[in-house]
Scaffold this active site. Structure first.
Site, mmCIF file in Angstrom:
data_model
loop_
_atom_site.group_PDB
_atom_site.id
_atom_site.type_symbol
_atom_site.label_atom_id
_atom_site.label_comp_id
_atom_site.label_asym_id
_atom_site.label_seq_id
_atom_site.Cartn_x
_atom_site.Cartn_y
_atom_site.Cartn_z
ATOM 1 N N PRO A 23 90.853 -23.909 28.635
ATOM 2 C CA PRO A 23 91.627 -24.892 27.869
ATOM 3 C C PRO A 23 92.639 -24.212 26.949
ATOM 4 C CG PRO A 23 89.274 -25.352 27.757
ATOM 5 C CD PRO A 23 89.420 -23.999 28.365
ATOM 6 N N ALA A 57 91.639 -28.854 24.633
ATOM 7 C CA ALA A 57 90.745 -29.559 23.722
ATOM 8 C C ALA A 57 91.274 -30.967 23.468
ATOM 9 C CB ALA A 57 90.628 -28.799 22.406
ATOM 10 N N GLN A 100 88.024 -30.715 28.274
ATOM 11 C CA GLN A 100 87.228 -30.223 27.163
ATOM 12 C C GLN A 100 87.245 -31.270 26.053
ATOM 13 O OE1 GLN A 100 88.570 -27.122 24.273
ATOM 14 N NE2 GLN A 100 86.947 -25.870 25.194
ATOM 15 N N TYR A 183 85.101 -25.174 15.541
ATOM 16 C CA TYR A 183 85.294 -26.620 15.474
ATOM 17 C C TYR A 183 83.959 -27.313 15.213
ATOM 18 C CZ TYR A 183 89.905 -25.215 16.902
ATOM 19 O OH TYR A 183 91.129 -24.592 16.933
ATOM 20 N N ARG A 231 81.138 -24.966 25.994
ATOM 21 C CA ARG A 231 81.773 -23.725 25.566
ATOM 22 C C ARG A 231 81.231 -23.357 24.192
ATOM 23 N NH1 ARG A 231 88.188 -21.849 25.428
ATOM 24 N NH2 ARG A 231 87.711 -19.745 26.170
ATOM 25 N N LEU A 302 90.757 -11.470 27.314
ATOM 26 C CA LEU A 302 91.497 -10.264 27.671
ATOM 27 C C LEU A 302 91.051 -9.688 29.018
ATOM 28 C CD1 LEU A 302 91.900 -8.469 24.224
ATOM 29 C CD2 LEU A 302 93.486 -9.999 25.400
ATOM 30 N N ARG A 325 95.864 -17.371 28.101
ATOM 31 C CA ARG A 325 97.235 -16.909 27.892
ATOM 32 C C ARG A 325 97.799 -16.206 29.121
ATOM 33 N NH1 ARG A 325 94.484 -16.334 23.081
ATOM 34 N NH2 ARG A 325 95.490 -17.196 21.215
#
Length: 364
Positions: A23, A57, A100, A183, A231, A302, A325
Site C-alpha cells: 500500500p 491505506a 488496506q 496508526y 500488516r 528496501l 517505492r
C-alpha cells in the site's frame, strides 16, 4: 523454476507469483472519494505483472484519515467512487486486488507530504479532533488526541466491519488490516502509546484485544473466498515499546484464528525510533515470525534486486516480497525481475512487443 514467480495461496486466493505491491498513500482523494488520479495510478500498478496489488491505506471513518486527502470507504459516496475506478482498471487487468483498511488515530489530521505533512489543529481548515488509546500526542508538534471511550471503540469495530463489507461488494479479493506504522491499531498494541487502565490496556493480552476483536469481527462478515491478513510493525525501534517477542505472540494468535497472511514491516509509532536503515533491514523480523506460524509471511523494506528477492524466498525467510517505492520508480519491476530470473509474467497484449531486441521477452 523461480520461487519469486511461483504461485502462492493466501487462504483460497491464488496469486500467480509472490510479488506484492504494498500500500502506498497517494493523498489524492476528495472527501475520501477516489479520483481520476487513482484510476491512473492503480491502472499503472495493475499492468505491472505483480501477483497482487494492495490499495493504499483506506480510512474506515472520516477521522481515521492520515490527511484530509486520504482515501476512504465509509459510506455510499466513497464506495461508489472507488467502484468507478476499479471498474475501469478491471477492464484491462485480472490481477488480484486487496485493500488496506485503516484508522490513523493520533497520526491523523495532517497536511499532504508535499505541503509539509504537519499536523492540522482541530479548529483549522481541513483539520479535526484526533482520537487514540490515550490522550498522548505523537510528538510536541501535534494536537492532543482524545482518549477513546468504550463507545468510540464500539464505533471503530463496527466501521471496520462495514468497510470490509463494502470492500467485498466492490469485488476486491483480499483485505489487509493496518496495524503498523504507528496508526490506531498499532497504537493500542504498543505500551508506549497505550496507557489505558481498562480491558484494552496494560497487559499484552489486553493490548492485543482490539486488533483481535476487529479481526474476528471482519472475518465473521466476509466470505471465505476473500483473503484476510494483517500488516504489523514488528518493532517500535524504541526501548520499552512494541517488539519482536510481542509480535510473535500476536502472529500466533492471528494464525490460530485463520489469518491468511501477515505483512511484516517495522516502526512508525514514535519519533524516538532509532531505525538502522539498510538493505533488507526488516527481513529478519519476517524470518523470525515465519518460523512460528503456518500462514504466509510477506517481507518488505528496501528489497530492490530480483536475485536477492529470490534468495530471501529460497532461504525460507519469507513467502512473498512486497515492494512500494520501488514500484513507483519502476512500475515494470516485475517484468525486469522475470527477465533476470528466466520467468514470465502476464501483461496486456498492447505491450507484448515491448521487450528490447536482445532480451527474451518475459511477458506473455
Amino acid at each position: 523454476m523461480s520461487l519469486l514467480f511461483s504461485p502462492l495461496m493466501l487462504g483460497q486466493l491464488e496469486l500467480a507469483n509472490r510479488i506484492i505491491i504494498a500500500p502506498m498513500c497517494q493523498y489524492s482523494a476528495i472527501n475520501g472519494q477516489a479520483t481520476d488520479w487513482h484510476m491512473i495510478h492503480l491502472g499503472s500498478m495493475a499492468l505491472s505483472g505483480a501477483g497482487m496489488l494492495i490499495l493504499e491505506a483506506t480510512a474506515v471513518l472520516p477521522n481515521g484519515r492520515i490527511s484530509y486527502a486520504d482515501l476512504g470507504l465509509w459510506d455510499d459516496k466513497t464506495e461508489a467512487a472507488l467502484a468507478n475506478v476499479l471498474k475501469s482498471v478491471r477492464q484491462y487487468s485480472s490481477m488480484p486486488m486487496a485493500i488496506q483498511l485503516a484508522h490513523a488515530g493520533r497520526k491523523a489530521s495532517t497536511r499532504k507530504p508535499w505541503e509539509g505533512g504537519g499536523s492540522i489543529a482541530p479548529d483549522e481548515t481541513s483539520g479535526w479532533q484526533t482520537i487514540a488509546p490515550s490522550a498522548q500526542a505523537f510528538n510536541d508538534g501535534t494536537a492532543l488526541p482524545s482518549a477513546m471511550t468504550s463507545d468510540d471503540i464500539d464505533e471503530l469495530i463496527a466501521a471496520f466491519v462495514s468497510s470490509a463489507q463494502r470492500a467485498e461488494r466492490l469485488g476486491l479479493d483480499a483485505i489487509e488490516l493496518h496495524a503498523a506504522h504507528g496508526y490506531l491499531l498499532h497504537q493500542f498494541l504498543s505500551p508506549l502509546s497505550n496507557q489505558r487502565l481498562d480491558e484494552y490496556g496494560g497487559s499484552l493480552e489486553n493490548r492485543l484485544r482490539l486488533l483481535l476483536t476487529v479481526f474476528d469481527a471482519v472475518k465473521a462478515v466476509i466470505s471465505p473466498k476473500m483473503a484476510l491478513g494483517v500488516r504489523i510493525s514488528a518493532t517500535d525501534w524504541v526501548e520499552g515499546g512494541w517488539d519482536l517477542v510481542q509480535s510473535i505472540v500476536l502472529a500466533k494468535e492471528l494464525d490460530a484464528r485463520g489469518c491468511d497472511f501477515i505483512h511484516v514491516s517495522t516502526g512508525g509509532l514514535s519519533p524516538l525510533q532509532q531505525i538502522p536503515v539498510a538493505e533488507h533491514f526488516q527481513v529478519p523480523f519476517a524470518k523470525a515470525i515465519k518460523a512460528e506460524v503456518n500462514m504466509p509471511v510477506i517481507a518488505v523494506g528496501l528489497i530492490t534486486d530480483a536475485n536477492k528477492a529470490e534468495a530471501i524466498l529460497a532461504q525460507g525467510q519469507a513467502d512473498a516480497i512486497a515492494l512500494a517505492r520501488t514500484m513507483l520508480y519502476n512500475p515494470h519491476w516485475p517484468w525486469h525481475a522475470a527477465a533476470t530470473l528466466g520467468a514470465t509474467v502476464k501483461a496486456p497484449p498492447q505491450y507484448l512487443r515491448s521487450a528490447p531486441h536482445a532480451v527474451k521477452s518475459p511477458i506473455v
